[in-house]
Design an enzyme around this catalytic site. Structure first.
Site, PDB file in Angstrom:
ATOM      1  N   GLU A 136     -57.322 -60.320 -53.663  1.00  0.00           N
ATOM      2  CA  GLU A 136     -58.472 -59.969 -54.498  1.00  0.00           C
ATOM      3  C   GLU A 136     -58.754 -61.103 -55.472  1.00  0.00           C
ATOM      4  OE1 GLU A 136     -55.562 -57.147 -55.974  1.00  0.00           O
ATOM      5  OE2 GLU A 136     -56.608 -57.186 -57.902  1.00  0.00           O
ATOM      6  N   LYS A 138     -59.080 -63.343 -58.746  1.00  0.00           N
ATOM      7  CA  LYS A 138     -58.427 -63.381 -60.055  1.00  0.00           C
ATOM      8  C   LYS A 138     -59.530 -63.567 -61.081  1.00  0.00           C
ATOM      9  CE  LYS A 138     -54.608 -65.476 -62.541  1.00  0.00           C
ATOM     10  NZ  LYS A 138     -55.239 -65.919 -63.780  1.00  0.00           N
ATOM     11  N   ASP A 140     -61.391 -64.213 -64.490  1.00  0.00           N
ATOM     12  CA  ASP A 140     -61.078 -65.059 -65.636  1.00  0.00           C
ATOM     13  C   ASP A 140     -61.573 -64.390 -66.923  1.00  0.00           C
ATOM     14  OD1 ASP A 140     -60.182 -67.147 -67.102  1.00  0.00           O
ATOM     15  OD2 ASP A 140     -61.676 -68.593 -66.420  1.00  0.00           O
ATOM     16  N   TYR A 246     -57.245 -53.298 -61.869  1.00  0.00           N
ATOM     17  CA  TYR A 246     -56.497 -53.843 -60.729  1.00  0.00           C
ATOM     18  C   TYR A 246     -54.997 -53.548 -60.776  1.00  0.00           C
ATOM     19  CZ  TYR A 246     -55.938 -57.620 -64.158  1.00  0.00           C
ATOM     20  OH  TYR A 246     -55.696 -58.323 -65.299  1.00  0.00           O
ATOM     21  N   LYS A 334     -54.530 -70.422 -57.011  1.00  0.00           N
ATOM     22  CA  LYS A 334     -55.572 -70.946 -57.893  1.00  0.00           C
ATOM     23  C   LYS A 334     -56.576 -71.815 -57.132  1.00  0.00           C
ATOM     24  CE  LYS A 334     -55.191 -70.227 -61.903  1.00  0.00           C
ATOM     25  NZ  LYS A 334     -54.293 -70.610 -62.986  1.00  0.00           N
ATOM     26  N   CYS A 439     -40.564 -94.873 -83.433  1.00  0.00           N
ATOM     27  CA  CYS A 439     -41.292 -93.627 -83.658  1.00  0.00           C
ATOM     28  C   CYS A 439     -42.447 -93.889 -84.627  1.00  0.00           C
ATOM     29  CB  CYS A 439     -40.349 -92.576 -84.237  1.00  0.00           C
ATOM     30  SG  CYS A 439     -41.197 -91.077 -84.764  1.00  0.00           S
ATOM     31  N   CYS A 442     -41.635 -91.852 -88.077  1.00  0.00           N
ATOM     32  CA  CYS A 442     -40.547 -92.125 -89.024  1.00  0.00           C
ATOM     33  C   CYS A 442     -39.981 -93.535 -88.871  1.00  0.00           C
ATOM     34  CB  CYS A 442     -39.426 -91.089 -88.883  1.00  0.00           C
ATOM     35  SG  CYS A 442     -38.482 -91.244 -87.365  1.00  0.00           S
ATOM     36  N   CYS A 457     -37.663 -90.219 -80.059  1.00  0.00           N
ATOM     37  CA  CYS A 457     -37.334 -90.678 -81.400  1.00  0.00           C
ATOM     38  C   CYS A 457     -35.895 -90.295 -81.691  1.00  0.00           C
ATOM     39  CB  CYS A 457     -38.281 -90.002 -82.390  1.00  0.00           C
ATOM     40  SG  CYS A 457     -37.688 -90.035 -84.078  1.00  0.00           S
ATOM     41  N   CYS A 463     -36.850 -87.159 -89.071  1.00  0.00           N
ATOM     42  CA  CYS A 463     -38.207 -87.440 -88.609  1.00  0.00           C
ATOM     43  C   CYS A 463     -39.113 -86.267 -88.969  1.00  0.00           C
ATOM     44  CB  CYS A 463     -38.215 -87.654 -87.095  1.00  0.00           C
ATOM     45  SG  CYS A 463     -39.883 -87.860 -86.444  1.00  0.00           S
TER      46      CYS A 463
HETATM   47  S1  IVH Z   1     -52.226 -58.498 -61.458  1.00  0.00           S
HETATM   48  C1  IVH Z   1     -47.840 -57.926 -62.927  1.00  0.00           C
HETATM   49  N1  IVH Z   1     -54.657 -58.943 -60.607  1.00  0.00           N
HETATM   50  O1  IVH Z   1     -54.192 -62.875 -64.524  1.00  0.00           O
HETATM   51  C2  IVH Z   1     -49.083 -58.684 -62.673  1.00  0.00           C
HETATM   52  N2  IVH Z   1     -53.983 -59.996 -62.638  1.00  0.00           N
HETATM   53  O2  IVH Z   1     -52.116 -64.872 -64.702  1.00  0.00           O
HETATM   54  C3  IVH Z   1     -50.282 -57.973 -63.126  1.00  0.00           C
HETATM   55  N3  IVH Z   1     -55.749 -61.306 -63.707  1.00  0.00           N
HETATM   56  O3  IVH Z   1     -52.388 -61.349 -67.095  1.00  0.00           O
HETATM   57  C4  IVH Z   1     -51.494 -58.781 -63.007  1.00  0.00           C
HETATM   58  N4  IVH Z   1     -57.321 -60.911 -62.227  1.00  0.00           N
HETATM   59  O4  IVH Z   1     -54.919 -60.971 -67.022  1.00  0.00           O
HETATM   60  C5  IVH Z   1     -53.752 -59.204 -61.563  1.00  0.00           C
HETATM   61  N5  IVH Z   1     -56.797 -59.192 -59.784  1.00  0.00           N
HETATM   62  C6  IVH Z   1     -55.901 -59.456 -60.711  1.00  0.00           C
HETATM   63  C7  IVH Z   1     -56.200 -60.270 -61.818  1.00  0.00           C
HETATM   64  C8  IVH Z   1     -55.206 -60.519 -62.762  1.00  0.00           C
HETATM   65  C9  IVH Z   1     -57.028 -61.513 -63.356  1.00  0.00           C
HETATM   66  C10 IVH Z   1     -55.114 -61.886 -64.895  1.00  0.00           C
HETATM   67  C11 IVH Z   1     -54.333 -60.922 -65.759  1.00  0.00           C
HETATM   68  C12 IVH Z   1     -52.945 -61.474 -65.824  1.00  0.00           C
HETATM   69  C13 IVH Z   1     -53.176 -62.901 -65.480  1.00  0.00           C
HETATM   70  C14 IVH Z   1     -51.927 -63.532 -64.910  1.00  0.00           C
END
Ligand code: IVH
Length: 715
Positions: A136, A138, A140, A246, A334, A439, A442, A457, A463
């Site tokens: 699914e 991710k 942002d 999710y 990613k 450094c 310092c 350093c 320092c």
């Molecule tokens: S699952 C135990 N599913 O990504 C894991 N996270 O980098 C629970 N996020 O803190 C997270 N889309 O804020 C999950 N489809 C998705 C997501 C998602 C965005 C974010 C979430 C999490 C962060 C981790």
């Protein structure tokens, strides 16, 4: 507050709640919050109540009546959400019933395949056994945990540090995608998901902000975060936030047997779930879905930064469990980083808490992925010179010089980096960069030890940069996290000679609470903020062992390393004693320390060296004398193996070694890699060798895998 026994708002206080307009109600709710919060402070903090109990109750009752008539106007700082005690300046703190974790990352297809192999190895599954995943987008945005009790939304908590977040329930109630009430749900249901803002709403908000002279936001994520954390919920209401569900936290009964089934249940309760969520039969289908989502990225209408894969079977998720901050059963794949070209105007050297000299690129500002970037990391002197960690050329050996055109990349939240340099555009007079060998803070020698990529350093605590960075780390969120004492305040106090080392923080009240030089008389401080700071510091005298170890800022000891040490040693006294008596590379203590799953020679050497260094020890001892360090309590104290030190050896037949270890630890046992007099139990499978012999000679009880499973109730 006046002497009036029935205080009320001068204009609307006598009117029936239902007869008020929304504007009148909002105005009176603000007034009530101010009155009640002032009364709370007077009563709880100053021990000097300034209104009668009856007057207080009348205000509280009126506040509840207005909130019932205008639920949407309930304020984030609503007095009805507060229960006695000292009041936070902003939102109330919430301890998450289940920690809110983050995700590990994969950056290419191979790492996705590795993720699948790791899981199979852990579960002891063959490559051809079926294993389903969900894939699914991710999102942002920022994560939010919604708690429903008997179907009613009672709390909405931000992630915070993962253990403790902030209650933004009043603000969450203004989001249309978040139901206030749900039917046929488990009695306790925590729904987790992402709050975000669409591209269209983000653009419209920034236009509106520009027109009204308000603050504009750099990207939709910042806009969503800023909007959710408004103290006045009416502002949040005017910001069009959305929510995708999710995941989940605490549940009184399971939602389903699979991840996909659970998400379908959440959709059934009325939550919005992402339409691009799909099940996949393995890495190749997962990667195909990743490509499909990537192709739609620009037209989705909201920001995503990758694809999340999760094991679908919830029973397998349970067996896989968690590492310290991430689940073993999920990973974020990613999208590639965004790139841009700009010029390098200067190279500055920053000195970190461990003395590392870090080169920072000062850039002509450039927009990369919606964010204006003017600084980037240059890693170390080799990186600038065009050499990798292994001494081999990088960028085909091209070095980086001030004046160069450089290519910047930025992936997610990480610090932007420099990827390449364009030699065709190099100015004729550009000189190779000469990395300093003293450094800049310092003047001490800065040396590079064999095998270290970094020049450091040698000034230690003399320092100022190291001292300040150590202090900043000490008060940071994952460490002592003292309200009102951030990086800025630490810098000021250090500059003025008020604090030089962590222990000094805890004597601030004694030194600057009264007398000639008082904190409250400093610019930017008053009686109230000074007292709040002293109280916040006192609050943190009681500190969990893992946070203390992390806060010390020992090189190579991050949050998870600190947790491993804390769990292994249990108390400050035993940790300290062991470190005092340890010998690097050779001793029972060394074997015991490096036997901790996740503790390698580098970490072990660093902890021992630091804990045995005289000046460090004096500083640490002075600190600990100010604290009440909390022991680590075994996770499940009713388990027969809680607090026991166990060792696995030989071949395990029912589960992998990794799963056996994790299971034992979840029951409160300590798992060690070597047998010593401290070992309570050896679990020996077929082929057990020298460890079984050693256990026998030491009289350590030895059992087989079946007996172990019977002992922990897994048979
Ligand atoms: S699952 C135990 N599913 O990504 C894991 N996270 O980098 C629970 N996020 O803190 C997270 N889309 O804020 C999950 N489809 C998705 C997501 C998602 C965005 C974010 C979430 C999490 C962060 C981790």
């Amino acid at each position: 507050m006046s002497e009036d026994q029935n205080p009320c708002h001068p204009q609307t206080g006598h009117m029936d709640a239902a007869a008020l307009s929304a504007a009148q109600a909002a105005e009176e709710l603000a007034w009530l919050a101010a009155q009640l919060n002032a009364a709370n402070t007077a009563y709880h903090r100053d021990d000097a109540p300034d209104i009668s109990d009856a007057a207080y109750d009348a205000l509280k009752k009126r506040n509840l009546a207005l909130e019932a008539a205008f639920p949407d106007l309930k304020r984030a700082d609503s007095p009805s959400e507060k229960v006695g005690g000292a009041l936070a300046e902003g939102f109330g703190k919430v301890q998450h019933a289940r920690a809110m974790l983050s995700l590990g990352n994969a950056f290419d297809d191979d790492e996705v395949a590795d993720f699948d192999s790791r899981i199979r190895r852990y579960l002891g599954m063959e490559a051809d056994q079926p294993l389903i995943y969900t894939a699914e987008p991710k999102i942002d945005g920022l994560s939010l945990s919604l708690r429903y009790e008997d179907g009613v939304l009672v709390q909405a908590a931000t992630r915070g540090d993962g253990a403790v977040g902030e209650n933004v329930a009043a603000n969450a109630r203004t989001i249309d995608d978040i139901p206030h009430q749900i039917r046929d749900a488990p009695a306790v249901l925590e729904v987790r998901g992402e709050v975000y803002m669409s591209h269209a709403d983000f653009a419209a908000l920034n236009t509106r902000q520009t027109e009204t002279g308000g603050k504009t936001f750099a990207n939709p994520r910042n806009a969503a975060a800023g909007s959710l954390r408004q103290l006045d919920a009416t502002i949040t209401r005017s910001r069009p936030l959305r929510f995708f569900a999710y995941a989940w936290g605490e549940l009184s009964s399971p939602l389903a047997e699979t991840q996909s089934g659970a998400i379908a249940r959440l959709a059934g309760f009325g939550f919005v779930t992402n339409p691009l969520t799909q099940t996949c039969a393995g890495p190749s289908e997962m990667i195909a879905h990743y490509r499909a989502i990537e192709a739609q990225r620009a037209t989705l209408g909201y920001d995503i930064d990758g694809v999340v894969y999760k094991v679908d079977d919830l029973d397998l998720q349970r067996r896989l469990g968690f590492r310290s901050t991430t689940p073993r059963w999920a990973i974020a794949h990613k999208f590639p980083a965004e790139l841009a070209w700009t010029t390098l105007e200067a190279i500055d050297i920053q000195v970190g808490r461990t003395g590392a000299l870090s080169p920072v690129a000062r850039l002509k500002p450039v927009t990369v992925g919606g964010v204006v970037v003017s600084n980037a990391t240059l890693h170390n002197e080799d990186y600038i010179a065009g050499r990798g960690g292994d001494g081999q050329p990088i960028r085909e050996g091209r070095d980086i010089r001030v004046g160069d055109w450089v290519q910047i990349y930025r992936a997610g939240d990480v610090i932007p980096k420099i990827k390449d340099v364009d030699l065709a555009r190099r100015p004729g007079d550009a000189e190779p960069y000469v990395f300093p060998d003293t450094c800049p803070e310092c003047g001490s020698d800065a040396i590079r030890e064999d095998g270290d990529a970094v020049r450091r350093c040698t000034g230690g605590i003399i320092c100022p940069a190291q001292a300040v960075e150590k202090l900043k780390h000490f008060v940071s969120r994952a460490a002592f996290d003292i309200d009102g004492l951030g990086a800025k305040q630490v810098e000021q106090f250090y500059r003025d000679g008020w604090i030089a080392a962590p222990a000094d923080i805890f004597t601030l009240r004694d030194r600057y609470g009264a007398g000639m030089q008082q904190l409250k008389n400093r610019e930017g401080w008053g009686e109230k903020s000074a007292n709040n700071l002293f109280d916040a510091i006192d609050d943190k005298r009681k500190i969990p062992l893992n946070k203390l170890i992390f806060a010390l800022g020992i090189r190579h000891v991050g949050e998870s390393g600190a947790s491993l040490l804390a769990h292994h040693y249990g108390s400050w006294a035993s940790f300290e004693l062991a470190m005092k008596e340890a010998t690097i590379g050779d001793s029972n203590i060394w074997d015991d320390l490096t036997g901790i799953d996740g503790v390698g020679d580098v970490l072990a050497t660093s902890v021992i060296t630091t804990m045995q260094q005289e000046a460090e020890r004096a500083s640490i001892d002075a600190l600990v004398a100010q604290l009440d360090v909390q022991d680590v309590v075994a996770a499940a104290s009713d388990s027969p193996v809680a607090g026991k030190t166990v060792v696995f050896t030989g071949t395990l037949e029912k589960m992998s070694r990794a799963e056996a270890k994790a299971r034992a630890e979840s029951l409160g046992a300590k798992v060690s890699g070597s047998v010593s007099a401290k070992t309570d139990l050896l679990i020996a499978g077929p082929g057990a060798g020298s460890k079984a012999t050693k256990a026998a000679s030491l009289g350590v009880e030895t059992i087989d895998e079946d007996a172990w499973l019977a002992l922990i109730g897994d048979a």
